[in-house]
Design a protein around this motif. Structure first.
Motif, PDB file in Angstrom:
ATOM      1  N   ALA B 438       0.015  -1.763  -8.115  1.00  0.00           N
ATOM      2  CA  ALA B 438      -1.001  -0.883  -8.695  1.00  0.00           C
ATOM      3  C   ALA B 438      -2.035  -1.724  -9.442  1.00  0.00           C
ATOM      4  CB  ALA B 438      -0.343   0.122  -9.627  1.00  0.00           C
ATOM      5  N   ARG B 439      -1.561  -2.718 -10.181  1.00  0.00           N
ATOM      6  CA  ARG B 439      -2.454  -3.596 -10.933  1.00  0.00           C
ATOM      7  C   ARG B 439      -3.413  -4.324 -10.000  1.00  0.00           C
ATOM      8  NH1 ARG B 439      -2.251  -7.272 -15.666  1.00  0.00           N
ATOM      9  NH2 ARG B 439      -4.116  -8.533 -15.310  1.00  0.00           N
ATOM     10  N   LEU B 440      -2.854  -4.836  -8.901  1.00  0.00           N
ATOM     11  CA  LEU B 440      -3.674  -5.579  -7.942  1.00  0.00           C
ATOM     12  C   LEU B 440      -4.772  -4.692  -7.353  1.00  0.00           C
ATOM     13  CD1 LEU B 440      -2.664  -8.291  -5.633  1.00  0.00           C
ATOM     14  CD2 LEU B 440      -3.692  -6.366  -4.499  1.00  0.00           C
ATOM     15  N   LEU B 441      -4.407  -3.450  -7.032  1.00  0.00           N
ATOM     16  CA  LEU B 441      -5.385  -2.526  -6.464  1.00  0.00           C
ATOM     17  C   LEU B 441      -6.517  -2.271  -7.451  1.00  0.00           C
ATOM     18  CD1 LEU B 441      -3.070   0.117  -4.772  1.00  0.00           C
ATOM     19  CD2 LEU B 441      -4.380  -1.672  -3.661  1.00  0.00           C
ATOM     20  N   LEU B 442      -6.142  -2.121  -8.733  1.00  0.00           N
ATOM     21  CA  LEU B 442      -7.155  -1.862  -9.754  1.00  0.00           C
ATOM     22  C   LEU B 442      -8.015  -3.108  -9.985  1.00  0.00           C
ATOM     23  CD1 LEU B 442      -5.030   0.231 -12.264  1.00  0.00           C
ATOM     24  CD2 LEU B 442      -7.010   1.034 -10.966  1.00  0.00           C
ATOM     25  N   ASP B 443      -7.349  -4.268 -10.047  1.00  0.00           N
ATOM     26  CA  ASP B 443      -8.069  -5.512 -10.317  1.00  0.00           C
ATOM     27  C   ASP B 443      -9.065  -5.834  -9.216  1.00  0.00           C
ATOM     28  OD1 ASP B 443      -6.766  -5.809 -12.608  1.00  0.00           O
ATOM     29  OD2 ASP B 443      -5.500  -7.519 -12.015  1.00  0.00           O
ATOM     30  N   GLU B 444      -8.634  -5.642  -7.994  1.00  0.00           N
ATOM     31  CA  GLU B 444      -9.494  -6.028  -6.873  1.00  0.00           C
ATOM     32  C   GLU B 444     -10.455  -4.923  -6.467  1.00  0.00           C
ATOM     33  OE1 GLU B 444      -7.256  -7.714  -3.670  1.00  0.00           O
ATOM     34  OE2 GLU B 444      -6.429  -9.298  -4.938  1.00  0.00           O
ATOM     35  N   GLY B 445     -10.413  -3.820  -7.216  1.00  0.00           N
ATOM     36  CA  GLY B 445     -11.340  -2.729  -6.913  1.00  0.00           C
ATOM     37  C   GLY B 445     -11.033  -2.023  -5.616  1.00  0.00           C
ATOM     38  N   LEU B 446      -9.769  -2.124  -5.149  1.00  0.00           N
ATOM     39  CA  LEU B 446      -9.404  -1.477  -3.899  1.00  0.00           C
ATOM     40  C   LEU B 446      -8.935  -0.045  -4.122  1.00  0.00           C
ATOM     41  CD1 LEU B 446      -7.331  -4.427  -2.405  1.00  0.00           C
ATOM     42  CD2 LEU B 446      -9.554  -3.659  -1.616  1.00  0.00           C
ATOM     43  N   LEU B 458      -3.270   3.726 -17.782  1.00  0.00           N
ATOM     44  CA  LEU B 458      -2.518   2.955 -16.795  1.00  0.00           C
ATOM     45  C   LEU B 458      -2.940   1.494 -16.861  1.00  0.00           C
ATOM     46  CD1 LEU B 458      -0.480   3.141 -14.418  1.00  0.00           C
ATOM     47  CD2 LEU B 458      -2.455   3.224 -12.918  1.00  0.00           C
ATOM     48  N   LYS B 459      -4.262   1.272 -16.946  1.00  0.00           N
ATOM     49  CA  LYS B 459      -4.760  -0.104 -16.987  1.00  0.00           C
ATOM     50  C   LYS B 459      -4.159  -0.853 -18.177  1.00  0.00           C
ATOM     51  CE  LYS B 459      -9.028   0.383 -14.436  1.00  0.00           C
ATOM     52  NZ  LYS B 459     -10.421   0.814 -14.528  1.00  0.00           N
ATOM     53  N   THR B 460      -4.123  -0.180 -19.321  1.00  0.00           N
ATOM     54  CA  THR B 460      -3.552  -0.834 -20.495  1.00  0.00           C
ATOM     55  C   THR B 460      -2.078  -1.145 -20.284  1.00  0.00           C
ATOM     56  OG1 THR B 460      -4.680   1.035 -21.511  1.00  0.00           O
ATOM     57  CG2 THR B 460      -3.877  -0.670 -23.006  1.00  0.00           C
ATOM     58  N   ALA B 461      -1.381  -0.135 -19.715  1.00  0.00           N
ATOM     59  CA  ALA B 461       0.059  -0.314 -19.534  1.00  0.00           C
ATOM     60  C   ALA B 461       0.375  -1.394 -18.516  1.00  0.00           C
ATOM     61  CB  ALA B 461       0.685   1.003 -19.095  1.00  0.00           C
ATOM     62  N   LEU B 462      -0.572  -1.637 -17.606  1.00  0.00           N
ATOM     63  CA  LEU B 462      -0.315  -2.611 -16.556  1.00  0.00           C
ATOM     64  C   LEU B 462      -0.678  -4.035 -16.982  1.00  0.00           C
ATOM     65  CD1 LEU B 462      -1.442  -0.719 -13.327  1.00  0.00           C
ATOM     66  CD2 LEU B 462       0.874  -1.145 -14.115  1.00  0.00           C
ATOM     67  N   ALA B 463      -1.030  -4.204 -18.254  1.00  0.00           N
ATOM     68  CA  ALA B 463      -1.439  -5.530 -18.728  1.00  0.00           C
ATOM     69  C   ALA B 463      -0.381  -6.586 -18.446  1.00  0.00           C
ATOM     70  CB  ALA B 463      -1.730  -5.457 -20.221  1.00  0.00           C
ATOM     71  N   THR B 480       3.237 -11.867  -0.050  1.00  0.00           N
ATOM     72  CA  THR B 480       3.661 -10.622   0.604  1.00  0.00           C
ATOM     73  C   THR B 480       3.288  -9.435  -0.265  1.00  0.00           C
ATOM     74  OG1 THR B 480       5.574 -11.926   1.215  1.00  0.00           O
ATOM     75  CG2 THR B 480       5.602  -9.638   1.866  1.00  0.00           C
ATOM     76  N   LEU B 481       3.476  -9.608  -1.564  1.00  0.00           N
ATOM     77  CA  LEU B 481       3.135  -8.526  -2.486  1.00  0.00           C
ATOM     78  C   LEU B 481       1.657  -8.196  -2.380  1.00  0.00           C
ATOM     79  CD1 LEU B 481       4.456  -8.283  -6.107  1.00  0.00           C
ATOM     80  CD2 LEU B 481       2.144  -7.623  -5.589  1.00  0.00           C
ATOM     81  N   GLN B 482       0.834  -9.237  -2.402  1.00  0.00           N
ATOM     82  CA  GLN B 482      -0.611  -9.004  -2.331  1.00  0.00           C
ATOM     83  C   GLN B 482      -0.988  -8.383  -0.997  1.00  0.00           C
ATOM     84  OE1 GLN B 482      -1.628 -13.059  -3.079  1.00  0.00           O
ATOM     85  NE2 GLN B 482      -2.273 -12.647  -5.189  1.00  0.00           N
ATOM     86  N   ALA B 483      -0.409  -8.930   0.075  1.00  0.00           N
ATOM     87  CA  ALA B 483      -0.757  -8.444   1.403  1.00  0.00           C
ATOM     88  C   ALA B 483      -0.372  -6.975   1.557  1.00  0.00           C
ATOM     89  CB  ALA B 483      -0.040  -9.280   2.458  1.00  0.00           C
ATOM     90  N   THR B 484       0.814  -6.638   1.034  1.00  0.00           N
ATOM     91  CA  THR B 484       1.274  -5.248   1.160  1.00  0.00           C
ATOM     92  C   THR B 484       0.336  -4.303   0.430  1.00  0.00           C
ATOM     93  OG1 THR B 484       3.523  -6.075   1.218  1.00  0.00           O
ATOM     94  CG2 THR B 484       3.258  -3.739   0.808  1.00  0.00           C
ATOM     95  N   ALA B 485      -0.020  -4.674  -0.806  1.00  0.00           N
ATOM     96  CA  ALA B 485      -0.898  -3.811  -1.587  1.00  0.00           C
ATOM     97  C   ALA B 485      -2.240  -3.655  -0.877  1.00  0.00           C
ATOM     98  CB  ALA B 485      -1.091  -4.395  -2.974  1.00  0.00           C
ATOM     99  N   ARG B 486      -2.746  -4.742  -0.331  1.00  0.00           N
ATOM    100  CA  ARG B 486      -4.053  -4.664   0.344  1.00  0.00           C
ATOM    101  C   ARG B 486      -3.962  -3.817   1.612  1.00  0.00           C
ATOM    102  NH1 ARG B 486      -4.722 -10.917  -0.739  1.00  0.00           N
ATOM    103  NH2 ARG B 486      -5.292 -10.769  -2.947  1.00  0.00           N
ATOM    104  N   GLN B 487      -2.847  -4.002   2.330  1.00  0.00           N
ATOM    105  CA  GLN B 487      -2.673  -3.190   3.546  1.00  0.00           C
ATOM    106  C   GLN B 487      -2.618  -1.709   3.216  1.00  0.00           C
ATOM    107  OE1 GLN B 487       0.916  -4.655   5.237  1.00  0.00           O
ATOM    108  NE2 GLN B 487      -0.108  -6.217   6.456  1.00  0.00           N
ATOM    109  N   LEU B 488      -1.884  -1.386   2.154  1.00  0.00           N
ATOM    110  CA  LEU B 488      -1.772   0.016   1.745  1.00  0.00           C
ATOM    111  C   LEU B 488      -3.144   0.590   1.441  1.00  0.00           C
ATOM    112  CD1 LEU B 488       1.232   0.515  -0.698  1.00  0.00           C
ATOM    113  CD2 LEU B 488       0.759   1.819   1.361  1.00  0.00           C
ATOM    114  N   ALA B 489      -3.949  -0.199   0.730  1.00  0.00           N
ATOM    115  CA  ALA B 489      -5.273   0.276   0.339  1.00  0.00           C
ATOM    116  C   ALA B 489      -6.174   0.423   1.560  1.00  0.00           C
ATOM    117  CB  ALA B 489      -5.895  -0.678  -0.665  1.00  0.00           C
ATOM    118  N   GLY B 490      -6.009  -0.459   2.519  1.00  0.00           N
ATOM    119  CA  GLY B 490      -6.915  -0.435   3.665  1.00  0.00           C
ATOM    120  C   GLY B 490      -6.460   0.469   4.790  1.00  0.00           C
ATOM    121  N   ALA B 491      -5.253   1.011   4.681  1.00  0.00           N
ATOM    122  CA  ALA B 491      -4.706   1.789   5.794  1.00  0.00           C
ATOM    123  C   ALA B 491      -5.401   3.132   5.928  1.00  0.00           C
ATOM    124  CB  ALA B 491      -3.213   2.005   5.589  1.00  0.00           C
TER     125      ALA B 491
END
Lengths: 131, 826
Positions: B438-446, B458-463, B480-491
């Motif tokens: 979730a943090r990665l999705l928010l950070d990367e704007g995905l 959520l952003k605060t809690a994900l610090a 793998t973690l990053q790739a999975t999150a990105r795939q989920l966002a792009g699917a």
């Protein structure tokens, strides 16, 4: 006209003479039924067991629903009838079971004296049918 | 769409259809052996040959040839008949003719075709096969002498189940289907292969020589094990469920079943079933008649309610109608202490999902999973608890190229599927991985943030959940973690799967909330084709939540009831369709509660350890004896139909509740499940639109195929925590069992008959133990002895014990936490 009467009655009277009767003194004398007579069933034995493989075709084809089969597996892993009973009170001796049997394990004998005193005695179990 | 002519009939079908499918649609019969609608075209048997005018000169296999515009197909001519008959003659050259002893006789495709094509004699001569039969395994009998090499078993095991047990070996006349190294079968025993086999080469062993297919009465019902809600067609003979029949025409499962569904039916006819009510007199449970037993229950509960109160604990395998009646009983007794399934495991749905999405159910239906592009499974046990959904996941991967990622503390079947990526975390830390995504999705704007509340919190809690830190902390591979999150966002379409149940009590709410956050950030809820699935362990878990078998107002939940009882602050407990002593966490507490509580009523199929403690035991009925509805994990309400009568004097739970309510003074009676279902609609609005008698073979889905969320609110959740210790014990479900009732079923017990402790190879080597050795497992102040099972699934330092077996006492170690520190020694 009288002549015709005499001719006809002579045939009748001829049958009254000894040696011309068709009546058999049952039960002291018994007729042998024809080979195609459909009497009591017999399960055919093979060397160490019955020939029957419990395929359930006879109870399926039976119009009187008088055959009860329960199949099971013996120690050799073969299918055999654990129970094979014919309810002779319901049987109509149509012979469909013989016709349906794929392994010629059941046949019909000439035994026709099937009267009994007890209802249970009409239940012909596997052991009785194998005799 | 394509237009073509089949036997003079004009047909319009989709261009993906084959000639065979087009003919089927037009009502033209073409004989087939190797075709199955759920498998890819194969063309092995050559029975379906047809003539196509545009392809003159040869015959065309209709099951593999796609249709084309203007095709003119002829399906029967003298030449076609002759060729088909010849094909049959070839097939029958080596096929042993043991139809009288073959259990397939009567529903055998080869038998039917021989009859249909009139292949009464054979021009060819050849030796009959004389191969040994595989009778090593307990469930699937393989007799390769009867095989016609259609390849259906090979294909279904690969394409649908994803296990790959079978393959063709040898060449020419010697060709046969075999397992690896031609050894006995050792697989999941889901039995998909035997459901597909057109001949008697693969047969269910428990059904061997039991009956002929035409003698069986078929009753379509719903499986009583897990929440997938598979249609099971009971094959009933002489009031006994003899087998489960293949049925791919109705239901959600497309004819697929797991080992429990296909072979786990025998508990309904178990000789240990309770047949008479039991009442405790002078310390002994003695048989009593219904009137006496119900009076005792009514008196006992009334008295307890006047004292410190009554608690009602229910299982989630009752029908919706029965659960409704149970709620009425609670009302008549006057108690608000009502709960089901241990009270904790479903909180991911009732609190987690409810908090984030405002709904307490999965947001989409199972068939949609097959069309998704990215699937995220939380906990690898998903396949173990819901195998048939796992098969849908496999199809999504194989047919549509979906990407699968699994966040889990151990590996499992899902990890073996093609291209599956495992985010293997330390036990108890799966939550952190989800948060990091979730943090990665928010950070990367995905992330899709439009219309979503609570983002700032959520952003605060994900610090603390910087992906690289989380990766380090949890042991998950960062990329793998990053790739999975990105795939989920792009699917385009994605699915998030999670199972819940009695052995997964720890961090349920948190995990579900984190999953819901993730789902919201990638826009899953409410989107056509995507879904967040929270699947209950029991057949009617969703129904129990829908009907509100939950603590009412200020009432106590299951754990509070047990706590209160253990402290002597509860005077009566009514336990229905549950065996808390065997399956609830913290057995010692449960035992103390049952010991202390003055009045205990247990209503069950068997005299379970819990029932042995009871003051009154009421014999209940299994799913195969009930009429009503189950709601599966995708919100599908399906009809359960009675196939057999209950043994002895046992009654359905519904009948018991009705009689009990009347004894307690209620005057309300119902004419049957239809009337109760109509009543349910008054309390549970989602059910109001359906009529009991109009529930069709596919069931009805409340809330629609895609359930629209009421709100979209991300909720901050903190991370999990790992434990320090030599070993970390996790409990869960084993593939062959479901709950405790499957331990009374012969099929599952034949495959997995005793409890075990699963160890990784490294750990086994370090402890110098092998399969079958006894080890001591100590932790939480208790020590157990369990048999070792060495496997590939677990990382070093993690051990696993299934919770199904009462005698193992695993729940004395397991007190509801996500992971337990233990020591393992010889």
């Amino acid at each position: 006209m009288f002549k015709e009467f005499a001719k006809g009655l002579s045939i009748t009277f001829k049958h009254l003479l000894p040696g011309h009767s068709t009546t058999v003194q049952y039960p002291t004398v018994k007729l042998k039924p024809s080979d195609r007579f459909r009497g009591l069933h017999r399960l055919v034995p093979s060397q160490d067991r019955e020939k029957c493989v419990a395929c359930y075709l006879c109870p399926t084809v039976c119009p009187a629903k008088c055959i009860t089969v329960e199949s099971a597996e013996n120690e050799k892993g073969e299918k055999y009838p654990k129970v094979y009973t014919i309810d002779m009170l319901r049987c109509i001796f149509c012979g469909y079971c013989v016709e349906a049997c794929p392994v010629e394990a059941i046949e019909m004998t000439g035994a026709y004296e099937l009267a009994n005193y007890e209802r249970e005695d009409f239940q012909f179990t596997k052991e009785r049918l194998l005799k | 769409m394509v237009n073509l002519t089949i036997d003079g009939k004009q047909v319009t079908v989709s261009k993906a259809a084959t000639i065979y499918e087009a003919a089927k649609e037009a009502g033209v019969h073409i004989p087939v052996l190797c075709y199955a609608k759920k498998l890819l075209p194969y063309g092995a048997c050559r029975v379906c040959l047809v003539e196509v005018e545009q392809m003159k000169g040869r015959l065309i296999p209709s099951c593999t040839t796609p249709v084309s515009e203007g095709m003119v197909v002829i399906t029967t001519s003298d030449e076609i008949k002759k060729v088909r008959k010849t094909v049959m003659e070839f097939l029958l050259v080596n096929h042993v003719l043991d139809c009288p002893v073959c259990d397939k006789g009567g529903e055998c495709d080869l038998q039917d075709l021989t009859y249909e094509l009139g292949a009464t004699s054979n021009r060819f001569e050849g030796e009959k096969f004389d191969l040994p039969t595989d009778e090593v395994n307990p469930l699937i009998e393989r007799n390769m002498n009867r095989c016609v090499l259609c390849g259906k078993c090979v294909r279904v095991c690969d394409e649908i189940v994803g296990y790959g047990s079978y393959s063709f070996i040898n060449r020419g006349f010697e060709t046969k289907i075999a397992t690896a190294y031609d050894r006995g079968l050792d697989c999941e025993f889901c039995g998909q292969c035997l459901s597909m086999c057109p001949v008697g080469a693969l047969l269910p062993r428990p059904f061997k020589f039991k009956a002929r297919p035409w003698q069986l009465k078929e009753v379509d019902s719903v499986c009583g094990y897990c929440g997938n809600g598979c249609t099971v067609t009971l094959g009933v003979k002489d009031h006994k469920v003899e087998t489960i029949r293949f049925n791919d025409k109705i239901g959600v499962n497309d004819g697929n079943l797991c080992v429990r569904g296909r072979f786990g039916y025998s508990y309904v006819n178990h000789e240990d079933r309770l047949t008479k009510p039991l009442v405790r007199k002078n310390g002994e449970l003695v048989e009593a008649d219904w009137d006496e037993a119900l009076q005792a229950v009514a008196d006992g509960l009334s008295k307890a309610q006047q004292g410190q109160g009554v608690g009602i604990l229910s299982g989630a395998r009752l029908t919706n109608e029965e659960l409704y009646l149970l709620k009425q009983v609670a009302k008549v007794v006057g108690t608000e202490n009502l709960d089901h399934s241990g009270g904790e495991c479903y909180k991911g749905v009732t609190e987690g999902l409810k908090g984030a999405l405002g709904v307490a159910a999965s947001t989409a239906t199972f068939p949609q999973i097959e069309k998704t592009n990215v699937i995220l499974a939380i906990r690898s046990d998903f396949y173990e608890t819901h195998p048939v959904v796992g098969m849908v996941v496999n199809q999504a991967i194989r047919r549509n190229g979906a990407k699968l990622a699994i966040v889990a503390d151990k590996k499992g079947k899902l990890d073996k599927l093609p291209g599956a990526k495992t985010l293997l975390s330390k036990p108890g830390l799966e939550l952190d991985v989800l948060n990091a995504m979730a943090r990665l999705l928010l950070d990367e704007g995905l992330a899709q943030t439009e219309g979503i509340e609570g983002l700032e919190d959520l952003k605060t809690a994900l610090a603390d959940f910087e992906p690289s830190q989380v990766a380090e902390r949890t042991g998950v591979d960062l990329e793998t973690l990053q790739a999975t999150a990105r795939q989920l966002a792009g699917a385009e379409n994605s699915a998030i799967l999670m199972a819940y149940g009695l052995p997964y009590q720890g961090l349920n709410k948190e995990l579900a909330t984190a999953a819901a956050n993730l789902a919201l950030l990638v826009g899953i809820p409410g989107r056509e084709g995507s879904g967040l699935y929270l699947c209950g362990e029991k057949s009617n878990s969703q129904g129990a939540i829908d009907l509100g078998i939950l603590p009412q107002n200020a009432g106590k939940g299951a754990q509070q009831m047990l706590d209160a009882a253990a402290e002597g602050k509860l005077d009566g407990l009514y336990v229905v369709a549950e065996d808390p002593l065997s399956s609830y966490p913290d057995r010692d507490k449960v035992a103390k509660a049952f010991d202390k509580v003055p009045f205990l009523v247990v209503q069950d199929l068997f005299l379970s350890p819990t029932a042995e403690q009871a003051d009154v035991v009421l014999p209940a009925a299994s799913f195969a004896e009930k009429d009503g509805t189950f709601t599966n994990a995708e919100r599908r309400i399906q009809r359960v139909r009675p196939g057999i009568p209950s043994p002895g004097e046992a009654r359905t739970d519904g009948a018991i509740f009705s009689a009990l309510a009347n004894k307690l003074g209620s005057t309300v009676t119902f004419t049957g499940p239809a009337a109760i279902f109509a009543e349910i609609g008054k309390d549970t609005k989602a059910y109001a639109e359906f009529n009991f008698n109009e529930i069709g073979p596919q069931g009805v889905v409340w809330g629609g195929e895609v359930l629209q969320p009421v709100c979209k609110k991300v909720v901050a959740v903190s991370g999990g925590s790992s434990v320090k210790g030599d070993f970390q014990l996790v409990t869960g479900s084993a593939l062959y069992h479901s709950g405790t009732v499957s331990t009374k079923a012969k099929g599952p017990m034949a495959v997995l008959s005793e409890p075990y402790l699963e160890l990784s190879r490294e750990d086994a080597k370090a402890l110098s133990v092998v399969d079958g050795d006894l080890v001591k497992v100590a932790g939480n102040g208790t020590e157990l002895k369990l048999k070792v099972k060495v496997g590939n699934r677990l990382p070093k330092g993690v051990v696993f014990a299934p919770y199904h077996f009462a005698e193992a006492n695993v729940n004395r170690l397991y007190k509801g936490e996500p992971v337990i520190a233990v020591t393992v020694s010889k």
